[in-house]
Write a protein that holds these residues in place. Sequence first.
Motif, PDB file in Angstrom:
ATOM      1  N   GLY A 155       0.808  -1.213   0.000  1.00  0.00           N
ATOM      2  CA  GLY A 155       0.000   0.000   0.000  1.00  0.00           C
ATOM      3  C   GLY A 155       0.841   1.264   0.000  1.00  0.00           C
ATOM      4  N   GLU A 205       2.723 -11.245   1.760  1.00  0.00           N
ATOM      5  CA  GLU A 205       1.588 -11.719   0.962  1.00  0.00           C
ATOM      6  C   GLU A 205       1.868 -13.197   0.638  1.00  0.00           C
ATOM      7  OE1 GLU A 205       1.052  -8.796  -2.590  1.00  0.00           O
ATOM      8  OE2 GLU A 205       3.009  -8.438  -1.688  1.00  0.00           O
ATOM      9  N   GLU A 210       0.579  -7.358  -6.842  1.00  0.00           N
ATOM     10  CA  GLU A 210       1.244  -6.367  -7.696  1.00  0.00           C
ATOM     11  C   GLU A 210       2.623  -6.853  -8.118  1.00  0.00           C
ATOM     12  OE1 GLU A 210      -2.021  -4.891  -7.334  1.00  0.00           O
ATOM     13  OE2 GLU A 210      -0.693  -3.666  -8.562  1.00  0.00           O
ATOM     14  N   LYS A 267      -9.993  -5.791  -0.494  1.00  0.00           N
ATOM     15  CA  LYS A 267     -10.560  -5.645  -1.836  1.00  0.00           C
ATOM     16  C   LYS A 267     -12.012  -6.148  -2.040  1.00  0.00           C
ATOM     17  CE  LYS A 267      -6.530  -4.528  -4.526  1.00  0.00           C
ATOM     18  NZ  LYS A 267      -5.298  -4.443  -3.716  1.00  0.00           N
TER      19      LYS A 267
END
Length: 420
Positions: A155, A205, A210, A267
């Motif tokens: 982020g 993650e 990304e 999300k």
Amino acid sequence: MWLSLFGTIGLSGYMPITDEIIERERQFLLQTYSRYPLVLQRGKGVFLYDLDGKRYLDFVAGLGVNALGHAHPRIVKAIREQAGRVIHLSNLYYNEFQGLLAEKLCKLSGLQRAFFSNSGTEAIEGSIKLARLAGHRVGGEAKSQLVGLEGSYHGRTFGAMSLTGQDKYRKGFEPLLEDVKFVPRNDLEALRAAVNDNTCAIVLEPIFGEGGIHECSVEFLKECRALADRHRAALIFDEIQCGLGRTGTMFAFQSFGVTPDIVAIAKPIAAGLPLGAFLAKEEFASAISAGQHGTTFGGGPLACRVALEYLAVVEEEKLLENVARVGQHLQEELKLLAGKSAAALEIRGRGFIQGLQLAIPARPIVEQALGEGVLFNSTQDTVLRFLPPFLLEEKHVDKGLRVLKKLLRNARKARDAAAS
Ligand SMILES: *Cc1c(COP(=O)(O)O)cnc(C)c1O
């Protein structure tokens, strides 16, 4: 230019014009996005429509947000009903839905307490704040170090950015948080060297989003778990992109068999309304007390009610089974394509979070796919990323891959022509 005098869409009754919308943004918005030249106006299921009514098959889902596709009748109904009652109440008061949603997420995850934010970044920010409090409680001020992974993305705020292991997101914003160490994904030696008694959290993650769809190995995750336990640090999973069903299990960590102490989600949670959360084990959750964290918007009645509806739809419509089955089909078809195309190298990920590593730049493929009525997404320059709605069926996969096959073939022809 007379158009701009009456330029507010819907007021003057003129047909909105794509170029004018684009031009207005060029003048009045911070230029932070390199958008595709496409104005989307509405959607239904796995399809979106532009201003001319042209239809697009959606493999992007608002970057992993619209897991129930667009205009899902149960979501529309829940929003209508709740908006007519109350949209926002301060966290000064109780609302009917925040506790229910926390209970549901705790039961689904096996963790014990939730905090609701407005975005993924904020969920990460809150997770680190909690880990710092818990770390200081057991190890004093020195227990404040964070360990993150190279190539990760968490982020855009200073805390989340400090944990993001990619220069392109950090450059120009230094100084960032001190006390962050990065290790390469799946590097056990580097991990062991980085974690010690002053570590308050390992943040990762399980599947890089990304970063180009790269999975952490089960062995690596188990070692993270063991080291966090040994050094009384928090193991924090960022499941903002890969969580809440995208891997075919409700939480990605359930696919890997390693349970974190804190998990950040966002999300898809409220089907498109802004909502994020982090869930924590009691051992860590108990480190925080009233007044130490909070938010104006997070956990409001509208977003929480819609999130409950999202989870109910996923369960009742057995969408995780669909993700697993159609995700398998997507993977098999991508493998076939990679076997035949020199431009496609490798398939990574699982379920409805998959990436196709290309040997050529991905953005031109994404742009050309717009002309063919398909929305793809690219990341890390050469990776095509698939984050479709959970409603996607085999026939949609086949349609998308027919288009992709054609575009990769054309790219190759163009290259051969240029070379000869
Ligand atoms: C999108 C994302 C974030 C940031 O979430 P925002 O809602 O954009 O603030 C953090 N981590 C991961 C893995 C993400 O995919």
